[in-house]
Design a protein around this motif. Sequence first.
Motif, PDB file in Angstrom:
ATOM      1  N   VAL A   1       0.833  -1.216   0.000  1.00 56.09           N
ATOM      2  CA  VAL A   1       0.000   0.000   0.000  1.00 56.09           C
ATOM      3  C   VAL A   1       0.860   1.255   0.000  1.00 56.09           C
ATOM      4  O   VAL A   1       0.647   2.161  -0.814  1.00 56.09           O
ATOM      5  N   ALA A   2       1.843   1.350   0.880  1.00 61.09           N
ATOM      6  CA  ALA A   2       2.636   2.586   0.987  1.00 61.09           C
ATOM      7  C   ALA A   2       3.405   2.905  -0.299  1.00 61.09           C
ATOM      8  O   ALA A   2       3.253   4.009  -0.842  1.00 61.09           O
ATOM      9  N   PRO A   3       4.224   1.985  -0.833  1.00 62.15           N
ATOM     10  CA  PRO A   3       4.941   2.355  -2.058  1.00 62.15           C
ATOM     11  C   PRO A   3       4.013   2.556  -3.253  1.00 62.15           C
ATOM     12  O   PRO A   3       4.223   3.471  -4.062  1.00 62.15           O
ATOM     13  N   ALA A   4       2.977   1.731  -3.377  1.00 57.78           N
ATOM     14  CA  ALA A   4       2.063   1.851  -4.520  1.00 57.78           C
ATOM     15  C   ALA A   4       1.274   3.153  -4.461  1.00 57.78           C
ATOM     16  O   ALA A   4       1.092   3.833  -5.483  1.00 57.78           O
ATOM     17  N   ALA A   5       0.807   3.536  -3.286  1.00 62.82           N
ATOM     18  CA  ALA A   5       0.059   4.788  -3.136  1.00 62.82           C
ATOM     19  C   ALA A   5       0.951   5.991  -3.421  1.00 62.82           C
ATOM     20  O   ALA A   5       0.511   6.959  -4.065  1.00 62.82           O
ATOM     21  N   LEU A   6       2.193   5.947  -2.963  1.00 62.79           N
ATOM     22  CA  LEU A   6       3.130   7.034  -3.246  1.00 62.79           C
ATOM     23  C   LEU A   6       3.369   7.167  -4.748  1.00 62.79           C
ATOM     24  O   LEU A   6       3.297   8.264  -5.314  1.00 62.79           O
TER      25      LEU A   6
ATOM     26  N   SER B   1       4.832 -11.545 -10.157  1.00 65.98           N
ATOM     27  CA  SER B   1       6.037 -11.098  -9.460  1.00 65.98           C
ATOM     28  C   SER B   1       5.981  -9.647  -8.987  1.00 65.98           C
ATOM     29  O   SER B   1       6.813  -9.231  -8.190  1.00 65.98           O
ATOM     30  N   HIS B   2       5.013  -8.874  -9.495  1.00 67.11           N
ATOM     31  CA  HIS B   2       5.001  -7.452  -9.155  1.00 67.11           C
ATOM     32  C   HIS B   2       3.629  -6.826  -9.362  1.00 67.11           C
ATOM     33  O   HIS B   2       2.770  -7.399 -10.020  1.00 67.11           O
ATOM     34  N   LEU B   3       3.470  -5.658  -8.789  1.00 64.45           N
ATOM     35  CA  LEU B   3       2.302  -4.815  -9.003  1.00 64.45           C
ATOM     36  C   LEU B   3       2.693  -3.794 -10.059  1.00 64.45           C
ATOM     37  O   LEU B   3       3.742  -3.142  -9.958  1.00 64.45           O
TER      38      LEU B   3
ATOM     39  N   ALA C   1       9.829   2.481  -6.468  1.00 68.75           N
ATOM     40  CA  ALA C   1       9.530   1.463  -7.479  1.00 68.75           C
ATOM     41  C   ALA C   1      10.703   0.505  -7.683  1.00 68.75           C
ATOM     42  O   ALA C   1      11.858   0.856  -7.457  1.00 68.75           O
ATOM     43  N   THR C   2      10.370  -0.688  -8.155  1.00 69.36           N
ATOM     44  CA  THR C   2      11.383  -1.629  -8.591  1.00 69.36           C
ATOM     45  C   THR C   2      11.933  -1.169  -9.940  1.00 69.36           C
ATOM     46  O   THR C   2      13.126  -1.270 -10.214  1.00 69.36           O
TER      47      THR C   2
ATOM     48  N   TRP D   1       4.776   4.388 -16.327  1.00 69.90           N
ATOM     49  CA  TRP D   1       4.483   3.186 -15.561  1.00 69.90           C
ATOM     50  C   TRP D   1       5.565   2.939 -14.510  1.00 69.90           C
ATOM     51  O   TRP D   1       6.680   3.466 -14.618  1.00 69.90           O
ATOM     52  N   ALA D   2       5.206   2.161 -13.528  1.00 76.69           N
ATOM     53  CA  ALA D   2       6.155   1.727 -12.502  1.00 76.69           C
ATOM     54  C   ALA D   2       5.735   0.351 -12.019  1.00 76.69           C
ATOM     55  O   ALA D   2       4.563  -0.015 -12.101  1.00 76.69           O
ATOM     56  N   THR D   3       6.708  -0.398 -11.523  1.00 74.87           N
ATOM     57  CA  THR D   3       6.406  -1.695 -10.921  1.00 74.87           C
ATOM     58  C   THR D   3       6.942  -1.710  -9.490  1.00 74.87           C
ATOM     59  O   THR D   3       7.909  -1.014  -9.163  1.00 74.87           O
ATOM     60  N   VAL D   4       6.273  -2.498  -8.667  1.00 78.84           N
ATOM     61  CA  VAL D   4       6.719  -2.725  -7.295  1.00 78.84           C
ATOM     62  C   VAL D   4       6.736  -4.230  -7.099  1.00 78.84           C
ATOM     63  O   VAL D   4       5.718  -4.899  -7.319  1.00 78.84           O
TER      64      VAL D   4
END
Length: 157
Positions: free
Chosen positions: A59-64, A90-92, A128-129, A143-146
């Motif tokens: 939640v924290a990294p994705a919301a940021l 493997s990721h969001l 992000a990853t 785009w970004a992945t986590v």
Amino acid sequence: MRPLGLSRGVCGRGRRIAETRGPTPPVICEQLLPVAHAARHARNVVTDACLRWGMPHLVAPAALIISELVSNVVDHAHTLMTIEVVCRPSHLYLAVQDGATDPPVRRDLDDTIPPVHGRGLILVETAATAWGYDYQEGGKTVWATVSRDRATPGPLP
């Protein structure tokens, strides 16, 4: 009608906006207007998705990340946008599609950047990853992945 969202029908690549199950990974997409509260709405969508998909630790990294990407559209592109959240093995995956063709600009940290502006992509890069952008007809997608294994975002600059 949703307060900020225009629709929950079709995602940018033709997928249904409603959550999908089965061989296709779960996907949520929503169109948003470029208004001041769009980032808060996008954070709520991402938080809900992470919780429903059993990933409260994201939640924290994705919301940021989604907040910064949406804020960039509000502040710079000024166009209708579509947010996309995809739960992959493997990721969001988080993406924001807008109608502007200008590339996102990641600024280096220095004393000339006001403390409230200009640091969004640095925060995205930290949380992000991976992140990037792609052009398509009529705009771009940032785009970004986590990683699903990641518990918290890295240290902030």
